[in-house]
Design a protein around this motif. Structure first.
Motif, PDB file in Angstrom:
ATOM      1  N   LYS A  51      -6.336  -0.678  -5.026  1.00 53.47           N
ATOM      2  CA  LYS A  51      -5.979   1.224  -4.967  1.00 53.47           C
ATOM      3  C   LYS A  51      -7.231   1.361  -6.070  1.00 53.47           C
ATOM      4  CE  LYS A  51      -3.362   2.575  -7.343  1.00 53.47           C
ATOM      5  NZ  LYS A  51      -4.240   3.956  -8.987  1.00 53.47           N
ATOM      6  N   ILE A  53      -7.447   3.175  -1.091  1.00 55.25           N
ATOM      7  CA  ILE A  53      -7.161   1.973  -0.991  1.00 55.25           C
ATOM      8  C   ILE A  53      -8.006   1.291  -0.186  1.00 55.25           C
ATOM      9  CG2 ILE A  53      -5.058   0.561  -0.061  1.00 55.25           C
ATOM     10  CD1 ILE A  53      -3.357   2.209  -0.604  1.00 55.25           C
ATOM     11  N   GLN A  54      -8.402   0.285  -0.671  1.00 52.35           N
ATOM     12  CA  GLN A  54     -10.484  -0.183  -0.040  1.00 52.35           C
ATOM     13  C   GLN A  54     -10.539  -1.563  -0.347  1.00 52.35           C
ATOM     14  OE1 GLN A  54     -13.671  -0.322   0.111  1.00 52.35           O
ATOM     15  NE2 GLN A  54     -13.957   1.382   0.747  1.00 52.35           N
ATOM     16  N   ASN A  55     -11.657  -2.208   0.587  1.00 52.66           N
ATOM     17  CA  ASN A  55     -11.904  -3.389  -0.057  1.00 52.66           C
ATOM     18  C   ASN A  55     -13.178  -3.517  -0.646  1.00 52.66           C
ATOM     19  OD1 ASN A  55      -9.843  -4.368   2.084  1.00 52.66           O
ATOM     20  ND2 ASN A  55     -11.542  -5.015   3.616  1.00 52.66           N
ATOM     21  N   LYS A  56     -12.965  -3.760  -1.862  1.00 52.00           N
ATOM     22  CA  LYS A  56     -14.032  -4.505  -2.886  1.00 52.00           C
ATOM     23  C   LYS A  56     -14.154  -6.080  -2.655  1.00 52.00           C
ATOM     24  CE  LYS A  56     -12.721  -0.958  -5.054  1.00 52.00           C
ATOM     25  NZ  LYS A  56     -12.780   0.699  -4.358  1.00 52.00           N
ATOM     26  N   SER A  65      -3.881  -6.290  -2.089  1.00 55.11           N
ATOM     27  CA  SER A  65      -4.115  -7.808  -1.932  1.00 55.11           C
ATOM     28  C   SER A  65      -3.760  -8.818  -2.752  1.00 55.11           C
ATOM     29  CB  SER A  65      -5.378  -8.466  -0.870  1.00 55.11           C
ATOM     30  OG  SER A  65      -6.152  -8.007  -2.230  1.00 55.11           O
ATOM     31  N   GLU A  86       1.291  -0.827   0.105  1.00 56.63           N
ATOM     32  CA  GLU A  86      -0.246   0.423   0.024  1.00 56.63           C
ATOM     33  C   GLU A  86       0.649   1.378   0.326  1.00 56.63           C
ATOM     34  OE1 GLU A  86      -3.431  -1.466   2.039  1.00 56.63           O
ATOM     35  OE2 GLU A  86      -2.450  -0.294   3.293  1.00 56.63           O
ATOM     36  N   HIS A 123     -11.658   8.313   0.799  1.00 60.73           N
ATOM     37  CA  HIS A 123     -12.323   6.873   1.428  1.00 60.73           C
ATOM     38  C   HIS A 123     -13.654   6.828   1.319  1.00 60.73           C
ATOM     39  CE1 HIS A 123     -10.611   2.725   3.189  1.00 60.73           C
ATOM     40  NE2 HIS A 123     -11.503   3.230   3.734  1.00 60.73           N
ATOM     41  N   VAL A 180      -8.404  -6.264  -1.952  1.00 61.52           N
ATOM     42  CA  VAL A 180      -8.043  -5.180  -1.390  1.00 61.52           C
ATOM     43  C   VAL A 180      -7.307  -4.618  -2.617  1.00 61.52           C
ATOM     44  CG1 VAL A 180      -6.202  -3.461  -0.174  1.00 61.52           C
ATOM     45  CG2 VAL A 180      -6.993  -5.738   0.854  1.00 61.52           C
ATOM     46  N   GLU A 212     -13.932 -10.816  -1.202  1.00 62.59           N
ATOM     47  CA  GLU A 212     -13.301  -9.391  -0.491  1.00 62.59           C
ATOM     48  C   GLU A 212     -11.545  -9.139  -1.139  1.00 62.59           C
ATOM     49  OE1 GLU A 212     -14.254  -7.780   3.368  1.00 62.59           O
ATOM     50  OE2 GLU A 212     -12.132  -8.747   4.325  1.00 62.59           O
TER      51      GLU A 212
END
Ligand code: ATP
Ligand code: MG
Ligand code: MG
Ligand code: MG
Length: 580
Positions: free
Chosen positions: A160, A137-140, A465, A56, A72, A158, A156
């Protein structure tokens, strides 16, 4: 920082996890980096989280370097924006949908184009505010059909994701190039052997798009490249055409004899009338349900063109509806071809259908609309077999256009030599979205003349991830993980081996000294045998180990390089300088 193994939350496993398909998955679980929570859903343990954070950080640095600012979003999102762009439907089963207590539809974000577009619409109103680049930078969340290989394909994960906003095409091109350059730096820093390939835009839409594929045998994507630099995902290979076609003497009236815009029903009916089921050339092979062209006119406007196939009774209406506009559909006979010698005739060859059928399916393209890029997508039931043809003026009359998967040795479409096939893992994907999202969500700003204009956008994703797994996949060996210094959870692993307070005291001192020199130090201070410590150090995979043991009586410690297995004795006084 100094972290003591005796207190560290980690447990290495002797056995491979039962579901491990690839080495990175096996080692990340065995070395105590991640734990499976549910299929495709993983918990990050301290070691894994450190790697994730380092990747990250690399992404953040490179985003900052191109002036992109971090925001975010929530992962839990309202459905309206996604309904407005139709992705609520287009994403299909991949979307995690849920309802709140009042019955309102919500979703877990699979990607955030809609939300970013609306945020900018909410805040900005003038060309003076642009260009803008923002990211998160987020969980998808994607309910993948086949989650696999641990965090390589999670449900799930991560990401960017960045988005650029520009007033015009030149602006978008510049933003796209900036991101492309930033991605090159990110993947260089991660140490991948990667290829940048032409890609299909898929459900994202838009015009130009490229993928960054880490070259890996067990990657899910197949791509081709030529010695002269052509590179494309096989989903997006341009098929070379032998001779250009001259449409200039095609009388428009003649062309327009074909029905203009028949309804789907009319298409199906017409097609079935002309081709009774038993006559259809591809009888017995139901893999190809429909062919849908997306015609991109020279001015950039697009419209779908469905091509009537013999036996089109099974035409996938949903898919056509998803194209939003009425389709032009034309079923053909031999007389049609005879009557219109200039019309283009092509074939979907047996290779496109998988080797299952010797038959050819014929289609014909109305040159009135085929003036730019033609996308042809033939989907089987699993949604595979998606090919991209580029035509228009490149088609030859009566030419056989083979949209089959390319083969090793085929000529590159741009003449840059024979193609070689390779496999890769998609690490990043950049898109010129154009005005698709801005248009459907109404993102406009005032231009210099006070006129409202639609903003043009790009979207750019890195699988953070997935990168943890991909770096592990690249670097691990038969003994365990072997991180490059750029992303390793710790820079150095200090092992106190052998009995005696002297060793332990000296090891503690060395570990402290290393950490004071600014290194992240993992210190194996456990009461365990040297054998256990060595084995764990190999599984955990720090780039460098410092073994404080037997040699100490001669004033020496051993430095081991995890990747090369090189070992050397150095004087205690030199350790810090040698490890830095
Ligand atoms: P794939 O072809 O592997 O399914 P995608 O094309 O659907 O990926 P994008 O929508 O382009 O993915 O998302 C941007 C990036 O997010 C991808 O390049 C990839 O690195 C990462 N990514 C996508 N899906 C997953 C997943 N299920 N698990 C982990 N990372 C993912
Ligand atoms: Mg996907
Ligand atoms: Mg993809
Ligand atoms: Mg992609």
């Amino acid at each position: 920082m100094l972290t003591r193994m005796s207190e560290f939350f980690v447990r290495t496993l002797r056995e491979d996890p039962a579901d491990a398909e690839v080495p990175s998955h096996r080692w990340l679980v065995r070395a105590g980096y991640i734990r499976r929570t549910a299929p495709g859903i993983y918990t990050w343990l301290p070691l894994g989280l450190r790697v994730l954070r380092r990747i990250e950080a690399i992404a953040r640095e490179e985003m900052a370097a191109i002036g992109s600012q971090e925001v975010h979003f929530p992962a839990l999102l309202p459905s309206e924006p996604y309904k407005q762009t139709n992705r609520w439907v287009e994403y299909g089963d991949n979307l995690f949908r849920l309802k709140d207590r009042k019955g309102a539809d919500l979703l877990l974000g699979p990607t955030h184009e809609e939300m970013f577009t609306l945020l900018v619409k909410d805040m900005y109103s003038s060309y003076k505010d642009l260009p803008l680049s923002i990211y998160q930078i987020q969980n998808k969340y994607r309910d993948e059909a086949r989650p696999r290989a641990g965090i390589l394909r999670g449900r799930e994960f991560v990401m960017k994701d960045s988005y650029s906003f520009d007033i015009d095409d030149e602006g978008l091109a510049a933003s796209y190039e900036k991101h492309r350059a930033a991605y090159i730096r990110i993947f260089d820093r991660l140490g991948f052997d990667y290829a940048i390939v032409r890609a299909m835009s898929g459900p994202m839409g838009g015009s130009r798009s490229e993928e960054f594929l880490a070259v890996a045998e067990n990657g899910e994507d197949t791509f081709v490249r030529s010695p002269g630099g052509y590179a494309a995902n096989v989903e997006a290979v341009r098929v070379a055409a032998p001779e250009p076609l001259d449409f200039s003497d095609v009388p428009q009236a003649q062309v327009r004899e074909t029905p203009d815009v028949p309804s789907i029903d009319a298409l199906v009916q017409l097609s079935n009338e002309r081709y009774p089921r038993e006559d259809r050339a591809w009888q017995g092979d139901d893999t190809l349900k429909n062919i849908l062209f997306k015609v991109i006119e020279p001015d950039g406007t697009t419209h779908p063109l469905a091509i009537g196939l013999p036996g089109d009774r099974e035409i996938d209406e949903k898919r056509l509806e998803a194209a939003l506009e009425p389709a032009v559909a034309v079923p053909f006979t031999d007389e049609d071809f005879a009557a219109h010698p200039h019309l283009v005739k092509g074939y979907i060859g047996p290779r496109a259908l998988g080797e299952t059928s010797e038959s050819k399916v014929r289609y014909l393209v109305d040159p009135r609309v085929v003036t730019g890029t033609v996308w042809i997508s033939g989907a089987d039931e699993a949604g595979r077999h998606v090919y991209d043809l580029v035509a228009g003026r490149d088609f030859t009359p009566d030419g056989v256009i083979d949209v089959a998967e390319v083969r090793e040795g085929d000529p590159a479409p741009d003449g840059s030599g024979p193609l070689t096939l390779a496999r890769g893992i998609e690490m990043g994907h950049i898109f010129m979205l154009g005005r698709k999202y801005a248009e459907s969500l109404g993102l406009k700003v005032l231009d210099q003349n006070g006129k409202l204009v639609t903003v043009t956008m790009g979207s750019y994703g890195v699988g953070i991830s997935r990168a943890v797994a991909a770096v592990a996949e690249y670097t691990c060996d038969d003994k365990g993980l072997a991180w490059p210094r750029s992303v390793a959870p710790f820079d150095v692993h200090v092992l106190a081996t052998g009995k005696g307070d002297g060793i332990r005291t000296e090891a503690t001192r060395i570990a402290t000294e290393l950490s004071e020199a600014g290194l992240e130090v993992l210190f194996d201070d456990r009461k365990a045998s040297p054998g256990v410590k060595f084995a764990d150090a190999e599984i955990l995979g720090m780039p460098t180990s410092v073994v404080v043991g037997r040699g100490l009586k001669d004033g020496l410690v051993e430095i081991r390089d995890r990747r090369s297995s090189e070992r050397r004795d150095v004087a205690v006084a030199d350790v810090v300088a040698q490890v830095l």
